[in-house]
Design a protein around this motif. Structure first.
Motif, mmCIF file in Angstrom:
data_model
loop_
_atom_site.group_PDB
_atom_site.id
_atom_site.type_symbol
_atom_site.label_atom_id
_atom_site.label_comp_id
_atom_site.label_asym_id
_atom_site.label_seq_id
_atom_site.Cartn_x
_atom_site.Cartn_y
_atom_site.Cartn_z
ATOM 1 N N ALA A 152 0.825 -1.213 0.000
ATOM 2 C CA ALA A 152 0.000 0.000 0.000
ATOM 3 C C ALA A 152 0.854 1.257 0.000
ATOM 4 C CB ALA A 152 -0.932 -0.006 1.204
ATOM 5 N N PHE A 153 1.960 1.234 0.764
ATOM 6 C CA PHE A 153 2.835 2.406 0.814
ATOM 7 C C PHE A 153 3.589 2.599 -0.500
ATOM 8 C CE2 PHE A 153 6.982 4.340 1.666
ATOM 9 C CZ PHE A 153 6.581 5.540 2.231
ATOM 10 N N ALA A 154 4.113 1.506 -1.056
ATOM 11 C CA ALA A 154 4.916 1.606 -2.283
ATOM 12 C C ALA A 154 4.067 1.931 -3.500
ATOM 13 C CB ALA A 154 5.683 0.301 -2.508
ATOM 14 N N LEU A 155 2.818 1.472 -3.483
ATOM 15 C CA LEU A 155 1.960 1.647 -4.668
ATOM 16 C C LEU A 155 0.790 2.577 -4.377
ATOM 17 C CD1 LEU A 155 1.806 -2.065 -5.891
ATOM 18 C CD2 LEU A 155 3.381 -0.265 -6.641
ATOM 19 N N GLN A 156 1.003 3.570 -3.502
ATOM 20 C CA GLN A 156 -0.109 4.435 -3.134
ATOM 21 C C GLN A 156 -0.637 5.242 -4.322
ATOM 22 O OE1 GLN A 156 1.076 7.467 -0.313
ATOM 23 N NE2 GLN A 156 3.229 7.303 -0.903
ATOM 24 N N GLU A 157 0.262 5.684 -5.220
ATOM 25 C CA GLU A 157 -0.185 6.439 -6.392
ATOM 26 C C GLU A 157 -0.976 5.547 -7.338
ATOM 27 O OE1 GLU A 157 -0.846 9.819 -8.484
ATOM 28 O OE2 GLU A 157 0.261 9.675 -6.597
ATOM 29 N N SER A 164 -4.886 5.900 -8.312
ATOM 30 C CA SER A 164 -5.309 5.984 -9.711
ATOM 31 C C SER A 164 -6.407 4.968 -10.024
ATOM 32 C CB SER A 164 -4.110 5.749 -10.637
ATOM 33 O OG SER A 164 -3.187 6.817 -10.542
ATOM 34 N N VAL A 165 -6.275 3.775 -9.452
ATOM 35 C CA VAL A 165 -7.330 2.766 -9.642
ATOM 36 C C VAL A 165 -8.627 3.245 -8.993
ATOM 37 C CG1 VAL A 165 -8.035 0.409 -9.112
ATOM 38 C CG2 VAL A 165 -5.688 0.866 -9.825
ATOM 39 N N ALA A 166 -8.508 3.820 -7.783
ATOM 40 C CA ALA A 166 -9.690 4.379 -7.119
ATOM 41 C C ALA A 166 -10.291 5.515 -7.944
ATOM 42 C CB ALA A 166 -9.319 4.865 -5.719
ATOM 43 N N GLY A 167 -9.415 6.334 -8.572
ATOM 44 C CA GLY A 167 -9.902 7.405 -9.442
ATOM 45 C C GLY A 167 -10.635 6.856 -10.648
ATOM 46 N N TRP A 168 -10.135 5.755 -11.219
ATOM 47 C CA TRP A 168 -10.804 5.120 -12.361
ATOM 48 C C TRP A 168 -12.199 4.643 -11.973
ATOM 49 C CZ3 TRP A 168 -11.607 -0.410 -13.135
ATOM 50 C CH2 TRP A 168 -12.085 -0.728 -14.410
ATOM 51 N N ILE A 169 -12.320 4.032 -10.780
ATOM 52 C CA ILE A 169 -13.631 3.587 -10.305
ATOM 53 C C ILE A 169 -14.550 4.787 -10.100
ATOM 54 C CG2 ILE A 169 -14.829 2.448 -8.398
ATOM 55 C CD1 ILE A 169 -12.294 0.733 -8.009
ATOM 56 N N ILE A 205 -9.731 10.349 -25.350
ATOM 57 C CA ILE A 205 -9.713 9.327 -26.398
ATOM 58 C C ILE A 205 -9.551 7.918 -25.831
ATOM 59 C CG2 ILE A 205 -8.881 10.900 -28.180
ATOM 60 C CD1 ILE A 205 -6.074 9.857 -27.748
ATOM 61 N N ASP A 206 -9.191 7.810 -24.546
ATOM 62 C CA ASP A 206 -9.099 6.489 -23.934
ATOM 63 C C ASP A 206 -9.126 6.632 -22.413
ATOM 64 O OD1 ASP A 206 -8.769 3.642 -24.011
ATOM 65 O OD2 ASP A 206 -6.710 3.913 -23.349
ATOM 66 N N MET A 207 -9.749 5.652 -21.749
ATOM 67 C CA MET A 207 -9.838 5.645 -20.288
ATOM 68 C C MET A 207 -9.291 4.316 -19.785
ATOM 69 S SD MET A 207 -13.624 7.316 -19.918
ATOM 70 C CE MET A 207 -13.824 6.629 -18.292
ATOM 71 N N GLY A 208 -8.058 4.333 -19.290
ATOM 72 C CA GLY A 208 -7.444 3.134 -18.748
ATOM 73 C C GLY A 208 -7.646 3.036 -17.254
ATOM 74 N N ILE A 209 -7.207 1.924 -16.667
ATOM 75 C CA ILE A 209 -7.360 1.737 -15.231
ATOM 76 C C ILE A 209 -6.502 2.732 -14.462
ATOM 77 C CG2 ILE A 209 -6.989 0.116 -13.325
ATOM 78 C CD1 ILE A 209 -7.649 -2.135 -15.210
ATOM 79 N N ALA A 252 -2.792 10.766 -14.940
ATOM 80 C CA ALA A 252 -3.114 9.793 -13.896
ATOM 81 C C ALA A 252 -4.544 10.028 -13.399
ATOM 82 C CB ALA A 252 -2.125 9.909 -12.745
ATOM 83 N N ASN A 253 -5.285 8.954 -13.231
ATOM 84 C CA ASN A 253 -6.674 9.065 -12.766
ATOM 85 C C ASN A 253 -6.780 9.635 -11.362
ATOM 86 O OD1 ASN A 253 -7.674 7.989 -15.169
ATOM 87 N ND2 ASN A 253 -7.576 5.888 -14.408
ATOM 88 N N SER A 254 -5.678 9.621 -10.612
ATOM 89 C CA SER A 254 -5.698 10.180 -9.256
ATOM 90 C C SER A 254 -5.973 11.674 -9.255
ATOM 91 C CB SER A 254 -4.361 9.905 -8.560
ATOM 92 O OG SER A 254 -3.274 10.449 -9.302
ATOM 93 N N PHE A 255 -5.840 12.329 -10.421
ATOM 94 C CA PHE A 255 -6.066 13.768 -10.503
ATOM 95 C C PHE A 255 -7.511 14.152 -10.179
ATOM 96 C CE2 PHE A 255 -2.021 14.729 -12.642
ATOM 97 C CZ PHE A 255 -1.768 15.973 -12.100
ATOM 98 N N VAL A 256 -8.443 13.221 -10.344
ATOM 99 C CA VAL A 256 -9.844 13.564 -10.071
ATOM 100 C C VAL A 256 -10.069 13.856 -8.593
ATOM 101 C CG1 VAL A 256 -10.689 12.236 -12.037
ATOM 102 C CG2 VAL A 256 -10.539 11.140 -9.796
#
Length: 311
Positions: free
Chosen positions: A89-94, A98-103, A127-131, A156-160
Motif C-alpha cells: 500500500a505504501f509503495a503503490l499508493q499512487e 489511480s485505480v480508485a480514481g478510475w472507479i 480518447i481512452d480511459m485506462g485503469i 493519472a486518474n488520481s487527478f480527479v
C-alpha cells in the motif's frame, strides 16, 4: 506414461503455470476472434465501448482461471498478502489512488470517451480511459483557439481527487461565448444593434433552440436557474466609443469557426453603411511643438556668462 505422471506429481507448480499460460492464450485468441467477427456489425460510435467490454471479460476469465488453478493454495496466498499489504500500500499508493480514481470516474460519470475536458490544467478530448491513466488529445497551448496541437497526454486518474475536472460536453454540449465590436459615438447605434442582432441570429441558427432543449433537461436534473439561450446584443459607452457585446450559445466543437463567421459577416454588413456606422479604434493625436533654440540656450546660461547687449 508412468514417467509423465511422476513428473506432473513432482512438479505441480510448473504444470499449473503452463496450464495458466495456455489457458490465457486461448482466452486471448477467443477475445480477438469475437472482436473480429462482431466488428463489422457494430457502429463506429459504439465500437470503443464494445471493445473495452470484451477486453475486460477476457481479463476477468483469466483471473478466474488463475483462482481455480491455485484454489488449494489460496489460504497461504492470503496470509502472504496480508503480511505484505502494508508495504504494498505504501509503495503503490499512487497506483492505488489511480485505480480508485478510475472507479470514481466510471461510477460518478466525471467524463467518458469523446468528452472535452480540462484536468489538471490540461485541456483536450478524452480518447481512452485506462485503469491507471486517462489519455487526452490536447488542445491549445501554442495553438490559439480550441484546436488540436498534436500532443497526446496521459493523465493519472488520481487527478480527479486533487484537481477540478471541467467537462465541456457531458450534460450540456454548448458554451456561451461573446464578441465585442466598438463603434464611434457619431454612428447610428440603433441601426448597428439591429444589424448585429440579425446577423447573429442567422449565423447561430438552430443552436439556440437545441441549447434550450438541453438546458431544460439541466434544470430538471440540477438545482439551477432557467437561463436564456437566445442571442443577446448589449451596449455600453466608454470614454472612447460605444461598445457592443454579442452573447450567443454555440456547440463546443464549433466555437472558433462560429466566431470567425460572426466577425466576417457582421463587419461586412456594417461596411455597407459606412456613412452611418463607423468602427472605432484606439488613436493617438500628435501635436507639433515649436522650440526656439536660441532663447533656450540663453536661458540656461548663468547671468554672469550672458553677454550684455546695449539697449
Amino acid at each position: 506414461m508412468e514417467e509423465l505422471l511422476t513428473f506432473i506429481n513432482n512438479n505441480t507448480s510448473f504444470v499449473r503455470i503452463v496450464i495458466i499460460i495456455i489457458g490465457c492464450l486461448i482466452i486471448a485468441m477467443f477475445t480477438m476472434l469475437i472482436k473480429k467477427s462482431i466488428s463489422p456489425h457494430i457502429k463506429a460510435d459504439n465500437w470503443y465501448k464494445v471493445k473495452k467490454s470484451i477486453n475486460f471479460l477476457g481479463y476477468l476469465f483469466s483471473i478466474i482461471l488463475i483462482i481455480i488453478i491455485f484454489s488449494d493454495h489460496l489460504g497461504n496466498i492470503g496470509v502472504a498478502l496480508g503480511v505484505a499489504s502494508a508495504g504494498i500500500a505504501f509503495a503503490l499508493q499512487e497506483v492505488i489512488t489511480s485505480v480508485a480514481g478510475w472507479i470514481a470516474i466510471l461510477a460518478s460519470n466525471f467524463y467518458t470517451t469523446g468528452d472535452r475536458v480540462q484536468i489538471g490544467g490540461i485541456k483536450g478530448d478524452v480518447i481512452d480511459m485506462g485503469i491507471l491513466r486517462t489519455t487526452v488529445m490536447e488542445l491549445g497551448e501554442w495553438v490559439d483557439g480550441d484546436l488540436y496541437n498534436g500532443r497526446i497526454v496521459r493523465i493519472a486518474n488520481s487527478f480527479v481527487f486533487k484537481e477540478p475536472v471541467f467537462n465541456y460536453s457531458s450534460d450540456f454540449p454548448f458554451l456561451w461565448d461573446e464578441i465585442k465590436i466598438p463603434i464611434k459615438f457619431e454612428s447610428d447605434y440603433v441601426l448597428a444593434r439591429q444589424i448585429m442582432q440579425e446577423v447573429t441570429e442567422k449565423v447561430i441558427g438552430d443552436y439556440s433552440r437545441k441549447a434550450e432543449e438541453h438546458w431544460k433537461i439541466m434544470v430538471r436534473k440540477y438545482q439551477i436557474e432557467n437561463a436564456s439561450t437566445q442571442t443577446m446584443v448589449s451596449m455600453v459607452t466608454t470614454d472612447n466609443w460605444i461598445e457592443f457585446t454579442i452573447r450567443y450559445v454555440v456547440d463546443y466543437r464549433e466555437r472558433r469557426a462560429t466566431k470567425n463567421q460572426l466577425f466576417t459577416e457582421i463587419l461586412s454588413a456594417l461596411n455597407s453603411y459606412k456613412d452611418k456606422i463607423k468602427l472605432a479604434s484606439v488613436t493617438m493625436d500628435i501635436s507639433p511643438i515649436q522650440i526656439n533654440l536660441e532663447n533656450a540656450v540663453l536661458k540656461t546660461k548663468h547671468p554672469s556668462e550672458q553677454n550684455n547687449y546695449p539697449d
